[in-house]
Scaffold this motif. Sequence first.
Motif, short mmCIF file in Angstrom:
data_model
loop_
_atom_site.label_atom_id
_atom_site.label_comp_id
_atom_site.label_asym_id
_atom_site.label_seq_id
_atom_site.Cartn_x
_atom_site.Cartn_y
_atom_site.Cartn_z
N ALA A 152 0.84 -1.20 0.00
CA ALA A 152 0.00 0.00 0.00
C ALA A 152 0.88 1.26 0.00
N GLU A 153 1.93 1.24 0.79
CA GLU A 153 2.87 2.37 0.84
C GLU A 153 3.51 2.60 -0.52
N ILE A 154 3.99 1.52 -1.14
CA ILE A 154 4.64 1.64 -2.44
C ILE A 154 3.64 2.09 -3.50
N SER A 155 2.45 1.49 -3.51
CA SER A 155 1.44 1.83 -4.50
C SER A 155 1.02 3.30 -4.39
N TYR A 156 0.89 3.79 -3.17
CA TYR A 156 0.51 5.19 -2.97
C TYR A 156 1.58 6.12 -3.53
N VAL A 157 2.84 5.81 -3.25
CA VAL A 157 3.92 6.66 -3.75
C VAL A 157 3.99 6.62 -5.28
N VAL A 158 3.84 5.42 -5.85
CA VAL A 158 3.88 5.29 -7.31
C VAL A 158 2.75 6.09 -7.96
N GLY A 159 1.53 5.99 -7.40
CA GLY A 159 0.40 6.70 -7.97
C GLY A 159 0.45 8.19 -7.74
N SER A 160 0.86 8.62 -6.57
CA SER A 160 0.85 10.04 -6.23
C SER A 160 1.95 10.80 -6.94
N PHE A 161 3.09 10.17 -7.14
CA PHE A 161 4.22 10.88 -7.73
C PHE A 161 4.51 10.44 -9.16
N GLU A 162 3.65 9.56 -9.68
CA GLU A 162 3.75 9.11 -11.06
C GLU A 162 5.17 8.67 -11.42
N ASN A 163 5.72 7.85 -10.56
CA ASN A 163 7.09 7.36 -10.76
C ASN A 163 7.08 5.84 -10.64
N PRO A 164 6.92 5.12 -11.75
CA PRO A 164 6.86 3.66 -11.70
C PRO A 164 8.18 3.00 -11.31
N LEU A 165 9.26 3.79 -11.28
CA LEU A 165 10.55 3.21 -10.92
C LEU A 165 10.54 2.68 -9.49
N TYR A 166 9.73 3.29 -8.63
CA TYR A 166 9.64 2.79 -7.25
C TYR A 166 9.12 1.36 -7.24
N ALA A 167 8.11 1.09 -8.05
CA ALA A 167 7.56 -0.27 -8.10
C ALA A 167 8.59 -1.25 -8.63
N GLU A 168 9.38 -0.82 -9.61
CA GLU A 168 10.41 -1.71 -10.15
C GLU A 168 11.51 -1.95 -9.13
N GLU A 169 11.95 -0.87 -8.47
CA GLU A 169 13.01 -0.99 -7.48
C GLU A 169 12.62 -1.91 -6.33
N MET A 170 11.38 -1.78 -5.89
CA MET A 170 10.95 -2.52 -4.70
C MET A 170 10.31 -3.87 -5.04
#
Length: 384
Positions: free
Chosen positions: A105-123
């Motif tokens: 949920a933390e990762i998904s929120y950051v990815v959606g709010s900041f429009e940075n899919p790299l977080y999802a890939e990194e994590m």
Amino acid sequence: MEPAERPAPPAASGRDLRLDLFRGLALWFIFLNHVPNNVGNWITNRNFGFSDATEIFVFISGYTAAMVYGRQLESSGVLVTSARILRRAWQLYIAFIFLFVIYLAEISYVVGSFENPLYAEEMGALQFLAEPDVALVQALLLKFRPANMDVLPLYIVLLATFPPILWALKRWADATLLASFLLWLAVQFLGFNLPGYPDDRMWFFNPFAWQLMFVFGGWCGLGGSDRLAGLVHSRVVLVLSVFYLALSLAVVTSWYWPPLEGLVPPAIGDIIYPISKTDLSVLRFVHFLALAVVVVRLIPVQAPFLRWEAVRPLIMCGQHSLEVFCFGVFLSFAAHFVLNEVSGTVLMQVTMSLSGIALMVGLSALLSWYARAERDRAARKKAG
């Protein structure tokens, strides 16, 4: 004033505080290592030798599990003790699922709010965002694990399979340790592992290999450490251990410092590399043993500093390892986010490292206070 040479009294609880101290230190190191591009992780033991905080955590977990449940095995029998071990494994499993949901949920929120899919890939969360239903089922099977969550599933499997191992350790300690070693040896040559998700992945911590560290800890916790006392206190063993630690430090330094780049000859490198963390390379295991010899020689069980207030935060974290580990995983991504989106300066890296550790200590202090309050309430109720 008492004479300085008088040995310090044992801890009131009867615990070996060194176990809590170093498990707490391992948790701090794990948190720091989980924050990328952070000067804070320069001080962790992975930068000074082949092994890292994972070996410390798994060994101490095996040691304490054998020590605690070994006593219960004698007083309560095999079935009751096995049920208690499996109940603890179930608690760990529930904690893993809870952490998985919160973490994703933390990762998904950051990815959606900041429009940075790299977080999802990194994590390691891309599969969850693409196929949340499949990823959730795979997580329930412990096959899907986002980044930084691999230690907990390993611990779950090791503890869930511990009842027959504990029973065997109580009866045939050396034979059980030998069987564990042979299984580890088979992994080194045959390379088998548990499957992960997606299908092309395997478990990052191979349970068939890491069980050796857990079982060795259990063997030590049931009296094996006393039998090794002669070796541990041998001057020859100490010298060899220090030499190996120094050699390991030089090799690891050569990976990062150009002047030492050619330290390891290619012929030797072909033999020792890769130093597998997944399969618990022999170099990592021996490094841990050498480190343990030096630590035991330097820090006796009744070392006075173990009761200093300055080390109390580490000990409290070690006494509440599950909660602190889970909290540390959550904090590590939060720190990673701040360093990426707010500021990545050295000052901010130090601030995030110290803030995360402070919050982990705060959680452990709260849990310790609550545990004391519950004990006091139970004592008053019994007295009344």
